[in-house]
Design a protein around this motif. Structure first.
Motif, PDB file in Angstrom:
ATOM      1  N   LEU A 168      -2.142   7.646 -20.308  1.00  0.00           N
ATOM      2  CA  LEU A 168      -2.728   6.379 -19.884  1.00  0.00           C
ATOM      3  C   LEU A 168      -4.245   6.472 -19.757  1.00  0.00           C
ATOM      4  CD1 LEU A 168      -0.265   5.189 -17.095  1.00  0.00           C
ATOM      5  CD2 LEU A 168      -0.432   4.350 -19.432  1.00  0.00           C
ATOM      6  N   LEU A 169      -4.761   7.678 -19.812  1.00  0.00           N
ATOM      7  CA  LEU A 169      -6.185   7.885 -19.604  1.00  0.00           C
ATOM      8  C   LEU A 169      -6.912   7.890 -20.943  1.00  0.00           C
ATOM      9  CD1 LEU A 169      -5.819  10.581 -16.842  1.00  0.00           C
ATOM     10  CD2 LEU A 169      -6.313   8.150 -16.544  1.00  0.00           C
ATOM     11  N   PRO A 170      -8.227   7.706 -20.933  1.00  0.00           N
ATOM     12  CA  PRO A 170      -8.963   7.548 -22.198  1.00  0.00           C
ATOM     13  C   PRO A 170      -8.870   8.781 -23.086  1.00  0.00           C
ATOM     14  CG  PRO A 170     -10.479   7.839 -20.346  1.00  0.00           C
ATOM     15  CD  PRO A 170      -9.123   7.608 -19.761  1.00  0.00           C
ATOM     16  N   THR A 171      -8.724   8.534 -24.364  1.00  0.00           N
ATOM     17  CA  THR A 171      -8.672   9.618 -25.341  1.00  0.00           C
ATOM     18  C   THR A 171      -9.898   9.612 -26.252  1.00  0.00           C
ATOM     19  OG1 THR A 171      -7.358   8.209 -26.804  1.00  0.00           O
ATOM     20  CG2 THR A 171      -6.162   9.708 -25.347  1.00  0.00           C
ATOM     21  N   ASN A 172     -10.546   8.462 -26.394  1.00  0.00           N
ATOM     22  CA  ASN A 172     -11.735   8.342 -27.239  1.00  0.00           C
ATOM     23  C   ASN A 172     -12.969   8.179 -26.364  1.00  0.00           C
ATOM     24  OD1 ASN A 172     -10.209   8.408 -29.646  1.00  0.00           O
ATOM     25  ND2 ASN A 172      -9.715   6.238 -29.389  1.00  0.00           N
TER      26      ASN A 172
END
Length: 397
Positions: A168-172
């Protein structure tokens, strides 16, 4: 062994309160106070409490801390960890007013506490809040059909949080020349109420978010997933941060405004082209900021946490020219045990500010840095989340 909690009571049935105290006088008193509104079952010690908990599955446990055979701390550990139930509401009763005792109980998994002697009105109010928390899931399940699809989507996200919440956390990471973004995310258990994000709005402009839902377990993760979903949904339609926050708070008030949950949040839109950061802090930990190499005053909350009532979402702003350093964090970063005591916000901010100023704030080695400064290696009991944003004009990619 984890025991799956079954809750097949109808919504109109009277909730069960389990009263646990080694004093028969206190048990009788609490029974008389509560029996007109709830089903009340009593236990004289921690062992009897666990046995009756397994048999009756109460909605709320009123738990004395100091008891023979098994004290209240051991009962909390047994129910939360060995029996795997994060949902039953535990309100501890203690004759000790020391803050470290209360903090220890809350960190162990208690939801609330009352200090003896307490007023009947306060007792009933605290139990009433706890019952409303228990009823939250039933309320959501009985929502009208127009909202059911949205709730199903949110429930799917909560299931994802329980399995692999980091998805659910940012990957980019936003790519801007001279910009470096580092994050730290360590949930304390199976599900976390912390949330952070950083994403592009347009060329040279990013939005950053750091949020913390009160409480622990699936309820907090559920609300965290709502916050994330609302940010993503509103972010696809508007680039105005004040409007996004207003809409998010409106949804949260409608959903959890009658319960005791709330969301602290720091959100900012940073325009590196214009050298301006517009932000709002709603009941969140102070953000640390360094503009053009000069340490500024911490960015303290200027509105209450979200989810209680409508708030003024007017944004504040800070300007910078050559560089910007911003450090965001949740309370798990500084509410950790130092032997029999607990660390606190002010010394943590002093250490973090010093590390920012000397360009040595390494989130990957946060325990090492705190141990070096305090002489004690931190033992984190809560979710630990932090975000470091550093930008320097003209720096290489």
């Amino acid at each position: 062994m984890s025991v799956k909690v079954q809750n097949d009571k109808r919504e109109d049935e009277s909730p069960i309160i389990l009263v646990v105290d080694d004093s028969i006088t206190m048990r009788n008193f609490l029974t008389r106070v509560l029996e007109d509104d709830y089903q009340v079952v009593t236990a004289a010690d921690g062992l009897e409490c666990v046995d009756k908990y397994v048999d009756i599955r109460p909605s709320v446990i009123l738990l004395d801390l100091l008891m023979p055979k098994m004290d209240g701390f051991d009962v909390i550990e047994k129910i939360r960890n060995s029996l795997g139930d994060p949902e039953v509401i535990i309100i501890v009763l203690t004759g000790q007013d020391e803050q470290d005792i209360k903090a220890k109980a809350l960190n162990a998994g208690a939801n609330d506490y009352l200090t003896k002697p307490f007023h009947v009105v306060e007792l009933k109010a605290r139990v009433g809040v706890a019952i409303r928390q228990v009823m939250l899931t039933r309320q959501l399940q009985s929502a009208n059909s127009d909202l059911q699809k949205a709730y199903d989507l949110i429930d799917d996200e909560v299931s994802l949080v329980a399995r692999l919440q980091d998805k659910l956390l940012p990957t980019n990471v936003p790519f801007i020349k001279g910009l470096e973004i580092k994050s730290l995310y360590r949930p304390s258990g199976r599900a976390s109420g912390d949330y952070f994000d950083a994403f592009d709005l347009e060329d040279g402009v990013i939005r950053v978010i750091m949020a913390d839902v009160s409480g622990h377990g699936p309820q907090a993760a559920f609300i965290m997933a709502i916050v994330r979903t609302l940010f993503k949904a509103d972010g696809s339609e508007t680039r105005d941060l004040a409007h996004s926050l207003f809409q998010i708070n409106t949804h949260l008030v409608d959903l959890i405004g009658r319960d005791s949950y709330f969301v602290t949040l720091f959100a900012a839109d940073i325009d590196f082209n214009a050298g301006v950061m517009k932000f709002l802090s709603a009941g969140h930990c102070p953000a640390l900021i360094m503009q053009d190499g000069i340490m500024g005053e911490p960015l303290k909350a200027h509105v209450p946490p979200l989810g209680f009532f409508p708030v003024d979402c007017t944004l504040d702003e800070r300007r910078f020219t050559s560089s910007l350093d911003l450090f965001l964090f949740t309370d798990g970063c500084y509410e950790w045990r130092m032997g029999d005591k607990f660390f606190s916000l002010e010394p943590f901010m002093d250490i973090a500010g010093k590390l920012m100023h000397t360009d040595s704030l390494n989130l990957d080695a946060i325990e090492d840095l705190l141990e070096k400064e305090t002489g004690v290696r931190p033992v984190f009991d809560d979710d630990v989340t932090a975000l470091s944003i550093r930008w320097k004009k003209g720096a290489s990619d």
